[in-house]
Design an enzyme around this catalytic site. Structure first.
Site, PDB file in Angstrom:
ATOM      1  N   ASP A 117       0.797  -1.154  -0.003  1.00 33.69           N
ATOM      2  CA  ASP A 117       0.091  -0.095   0.128  1.00 33.69           C
ATOM      3  C   ASP A 117       0.837   1.089   0.181  1.00 33.69           C
ATOM      4  OD1 ASP A 117      -2.505  -1.472  -0.030  1.00 33.69           O
ATOM      5  OD2 ASP A 117      -2.394  -1.871   2.201  1.00 33.69           O
ATOM      6  N   LYS A 168       0.671  -7.806  -3.120  1.00 30.08           N
ATOM      7  CA  LYS A 168      -0.630  -7.219  -3.431  1.00 30.08           C
ATOM      8  C   LYS A 168      -0.579  -5.842  -3.841  1.00 30.08           C
ATOM      9  CE  LYS A 168      -4.083  -6.086  -0.056  1.00 30.08           C
ATOM     10  NZ  LYS A 168      -4.549  -4.924  -0.539  1.00 30.08           N
ATOM     11  N   ASP A 177      -5.789  -6.074  -5.985  1.00 28.44           N
ATOM     12  CA  ASP A 177      -6.856  -6.151  -5.108  1.00 28.44           C
ATOM     13  C   ASP A 177      -7.657  -4.781  -5.319  1.00 28.44           C
ATOM     14  OD1 ASP A 177      -8.383  -5.889  -2.731  1.00 28.44           O
ATOM     15  OD2 ASP A 177      -6.815  -5.493  -1.517  1.00 28.44           O
ATOM     16  N   LEU A 178      -8.398  -4.858  -6.402  1.00 27.07           N
ATOM     17  CA  LEU A 178      -9.305  -3.643  -6.565  1.00 27.07           C
ATOM     18  C   LEU A 178     -10.559  -3.672  -6.170  1.00 27.07           C
ATOM     19  CD1 LEU A 178      -7.715  -2.845 -10.292  1.00 27.07           C
ATOM     20  CD2 LEU A 178      -7.201  -1.889  -8.056  1.00 27.07           C
ATOM     21  N   LYS A 179     -11.198  -4.839  -5.605  1.00 27.17           N
ATOM     22  CA  LYS A 179     -12.503  -4.990  -4.705  1.00 27.17           C
ATOM     23  C   LYS A 179     -13.496  -4.243  -5.786  1.00 27.17           C
ATOM     24  CE  LYS A 179     -10.551  -4.825  -0.072  1.00 27.17           C
ATOM     25  NZ  LYS A 179      -9.467  -4.348  -0.246  1.00 27.17           N
ATOM     26  N   ASP A 193     -20.017  -3.166  -9.069  1.00 34.17           N
ATOM     27  CA  ASP A 193     -20.624  -2.310  -9.891  1.00 34.17           C
ATOM     28  C   ASP A 193     -21.700  -3.038 -10.536  1.00 34.17           C
ATOM     29  OD1 ASP A 193     -21.578  -0.178 -11.513  1.00 34.17           O
ATOM     30  OD2 ASP A 193     -19.574   0.690 -11.485  1.00 34.17           O
ATOM     31  N   PRO A 199     -23.490  -5.818 -13.166  1.00 30.37           N
ATOM     32  CA  PRO A 199     -22.694  -6.884 -13.795  1.00 30.37           C
ATOM     33  C   PRO A 199     -21.912  -6.480 -15.029  1.00 30.37           C
ATOM     34  CG  PRO A 199     -24.732  -7.624 -12.865  1.00 30.37           C
ATOM     35  CD  PRO A 199     -24.765  -6.176 -12.646  1.00 30.37           C
ATOM     36  N   ASN A 200     -22.592  -5.795 -16.002  1.00 29.86           N
ATOM     37  CA  ASN A 200     -21.752  -5.546 -17.311  1.00 29.86           C
ATOM     38  C   ASN A 200     -20.571  -4.730 -17.153  1.00 29.86           C
ATOM     39  OD1 ASN A 200     -21.960  -5.468 -20.065  1.00 29.86           O
ATOM     40  ND2 ASN A 200     -22.245  -3.202 -19.762  1.00 29.86           N
ATOM     41  N   THR A 236     -12.406  -6.681   7.173  1.00 34.65           N
ATOM     42  CA  THR A 236     -11.991  -7.053   8.496  1.00 34.65           C
ATOM     43  C   THR A 236     -11.906  -5.600   9.460  1.00 34.65           C
ATOM     44  OG1 THR A 236      -9.610  -6.975   7.385  1.00 34.65           O
ATOM     45  CG2 THR A 236     -10.663  -9.097   8.066  1.00 34.65           C
ATOM     46  N   ARG A 296      -1.861  -9.366  12.627  1.00 29.37           N
ATOM     47  CA  ARG A 296      -0.874  -8.587  13.632  1.00 29.37           C
ATOM     48  C   ARG A 296      -0.085  -9.432  14.361  1.00 29.37           C
ATOM     49  NH1 ARG A 296      -1.981  -5.403  10.267  1.00 29.37           N
ATOM     50  NH2 ARG A 296      -2.962  -3.154  10.606  1.00 29.37           N
ATOM     51  N   GLN A 309      -7.594  -2.037  11.947  1.00 29.86           N
ATOM     52  CA  GLN A 309      -8.050  -3.355  11.800  1.00 29.86           C
ATOM     53  C   GLN A 309      -9.025  -3.726  13.317  1.00 29.86           C
ATOM     54  OE1 GLN A 309      -8.469  -4.818   9.148  1.00 29.86           O
ATOM     55  NE2 GLN A 309      -6.599  -4.657   8.071  1.00 29.86           N
ATOM     56  N   ARG A 317       1.064  -3.369   7.035  1.00 30.31           N
ATOM     57  CA  ARG A 317       1.789  -2.227   7.752  1.00 30.31           C
ATOM     58  C   ARG A 317       2.990  -2.928   8.578  1.00 30.31           C
ATOM     59  NH1 ARG A 317      -3.510   0.887   9.098  1.00 30.31           N
ATOM     60  NH2 ARG A 317      -4.048  -1.039   8.754  1.00 30.31           N
TER      61      ARG A 317
HETATM   62  O1  C5P Z   1      -1.529  -2.863   6.746  1.00 28.28           O
HETATM   63  P1  C5P Z   1      -2.590  -4.145   6.822  1.00 28.28           P
HETATM   64  O2  C5P Z   1      -1.936  -5.374   7.299  1.00 28.28           O
HETATM   65  O3  C5P Z   1      -3.980  -3.719   7.813  1.00 28.28           O
HETATM   66  O4  C5P Z   1      -3.136  -4.410   5.540  1.00 28.28           O
HETATM   67  C1  C5P Z   1      -4.226  -4.931   4.979  1.00 28.28           C
HETATM   68  C2  C5P Z   1      -4.434  -4.935   3.839  1.00 28.28           C
HETATM   69  O5  C5P Z   1      -5.415  -6.039   3.263  1.00 28.28           O
HETATM   70  C3  C5P Z   1      -4.959  -3.810   3.033  1.00 28.28           C
HETATM   71  O6  C5P Z   1      -4.269  -3.357   1.705  1.00 28.28           O
HETATM   72  C4  C5P Z   1      -6.315  -3.830   3.018  1.00 28.28           C
HETATM   73  O7  C5P Z   1      -6.837  -2.861   1.855  1.00 28.28           O
HETATM   74  C5  C5P Z   1      -6.502  -5.290   2.447  1.00 28.28           C
HETATM   75  N1  C5P Z   1      -7.735  -5.721   2.952  1.00 28.28           N
HETATM   76  C6  C5P Z   1      -8.334  -6.057   4.444  1.00 28.28           C
HETATM   77  N2  C5P Z   1      -9.579  -6.235   5.003  1.00 28.28           N
HETATM   78  C7  C5P Z   1     -10.298  -6.736   3.864  1.00 28.28           C
HETATM   79  C8  C5P Z   1      -9.950  -6.842   2.615  1.00 28.28           C
HETATM   80  C9  C5P Z   1      -8.661  -6.437   2.104  1.00 28.28           C
HETATM   81  O8  C5P Z   1      -7.669  -5.406   5.281  1.00 28.28           O
HETATM   82  N3  C5P Z   1     -11.483  -7.474   4.366  1.00 28.28           N
END
Ligand code: C5P
Length: 232
Positions: A10, A32, A59-61, A64, A66-67, A119, A181, A190, A211
Site C-alpha cells: 500500500d 498485493k 486487489d481492486l475490490k 458495480d 454486472p456488465n 476486516t 498482527r 483493523q 503495515r
Molecule cells: O496494513 P494491513 O496489514 O492492515 O493491510 C491489510 C491489507 O488488506 C490492506 O491492503 C487492506 O486493503 C486489505 N484488506 C483488508 N480487509 C479486507 C480486505 C482487504 O484489510 N477485508
C-alpha cells in the site's frame, strides 16, 4: 497455489514500492497491489513487478453492475496477475459476470475471490450503518456460499472465519485473510486481528500482511518471521 504470505504494497508510487521490494534481496514475495498504487501507476506497475518474477494479487475490490464489472475484468485479464477480486455484496450475477470477463478464450483465468465483510468492520457498525443485524459469521458464510455458487475460487475474510468457511462451504474453497498482527504490534484500523501463527492454526490459505511489514525497519526480517510462523 496456497499457504503463502501476501505482502500488501500500500504505497502511493512506483518509486516507493520498488525501493521497498528492493529490500527483499533474493526473496520473492507474493505482492498485493491495491487501489492506491494501481490508481497512481496503472498497469505499468503490474508489469514491472511481474518482470521481477513476483506473483501478484490485484486487489481492486470491484463492485458495480454486472456488465461494468465483467468488462473491467476482461481488461484486467490481459495483465496476467495471479489473483484478483470483487465484493461479494455485488451479488451472484455480478460475480458470474466478473468470472466470465476474466476467462480467456482458451478457458484459462486467474484466481477470482470475493471480499466478504471487511476486516475493519464489526457487528456494531454493521447493525448501525448497514442495517445488517445477523451475527457476523453468518453474514460471512452467506457471502462465501454465494461466491462459491457463482463459481469463484474463494473469499477474503478474517482468519477467525476460515474454519467456518472450510467446514461449511468447502475445504478447498480458498480463504485469503488480512487483519494480521503480531501479538506485540499495533492493530491500527483493523478490528478483527490474528497472529500469523493463529491464522495457520485456523486454516487460512493465504495471509495478507501490510503495515507490520511495510512499516518495519527491516521488512525482510518481518516477512521471514511471517513465513516461518505461517508456512513452515
Ligand atoms: O496494513 P494491513 O496489514 O492492515 O493491510 C491489510 C491489507 O488488506 C490492506 O491492503 C487492506 O486493503 C486489505 N484488506 C483488508 N480487509 C479486507 C480486505 C482487504 O484489510 N477485508
Amino acid at each position: 497455489m496456497g499457504k503463502d504470505v501476501i505482502v500488501a504494497c500500500d504505497f502511493p508510487s512506483a518509486k516507493a514500492t520498488l525501493e521497498f521490494l528492493d529490500k527483499f534481496r533474493g526473496a520473492s514475495p507474493f505482492v498485493k497491489i491495491g487501489m492506491e498504487l494501481f490508481y497512481s501507476e496503472g498497469p505499468a506497475i503490474v508489469r514491472e513487478i511481474k518482470s521481477r518474477g513476483m506473483k501478484i494479487f490485484l486487489d481492486l475490490k470491484l463492485h458495480d453492475i454486472p456488465n461494468t464489472v465483467g468488462s473491467a475484468m476482461k481488461v484486467l485479464s490481459n495483465l496476467g496477475v495471479d489473483m484478483t477480486n470483487v465484493h461479494a455484496a455485488g451479488g451472484s450475477a455480478m460475480m458470474t459476470s466478473a468470472l466470465n470477463g476474466l476467462t480467456k478464450p482458451d478457458g484459462s483465468r486467474t484466481l477470482l475471490i470475493a471480499v466478504t465483510q471487511l476486516t475493519s468492520t464489526n457487528e456494531e457498525m454493521m447493525r448501525k450503518e448497514l442495517l445488517i443485524d445477523k451475527p457476523l459469521p453468518d453474514v460471512v458464510e452467506s457471502y462465501a456460499r454465494t461466491a462459491q455458487g457463482a463459481g469463484l475460487d474463494g473469499v477474503v475474510c478474517s482468519p477467525l472465519e476460515s474454519g467456518i468457511i472450510h467446514e461449511k462451504v468447502g475445504s478447498s474453497f480458498l480463504t485469503v485473510t488480512p487483519g494480521i498482527r503480531f501479538a506485540d504490534g499495533d492493530i491500527g484500523d483493523q478490528s478483527r486481528v490474528t497472529t500469523p501463527e493463529l491464522a495457520k492454526k485456523l486454516g487460512s490459505d493465504y495471509i495478507v500482511v501490510g503495515r507490520p511489514i511495510t512499516k518495519a525497519e527491516d521488512p525482510l526480517k518481518v516477512y521471514e518471521r511471517c513465513m516461518a510462523d505461517f508456512v513452515s
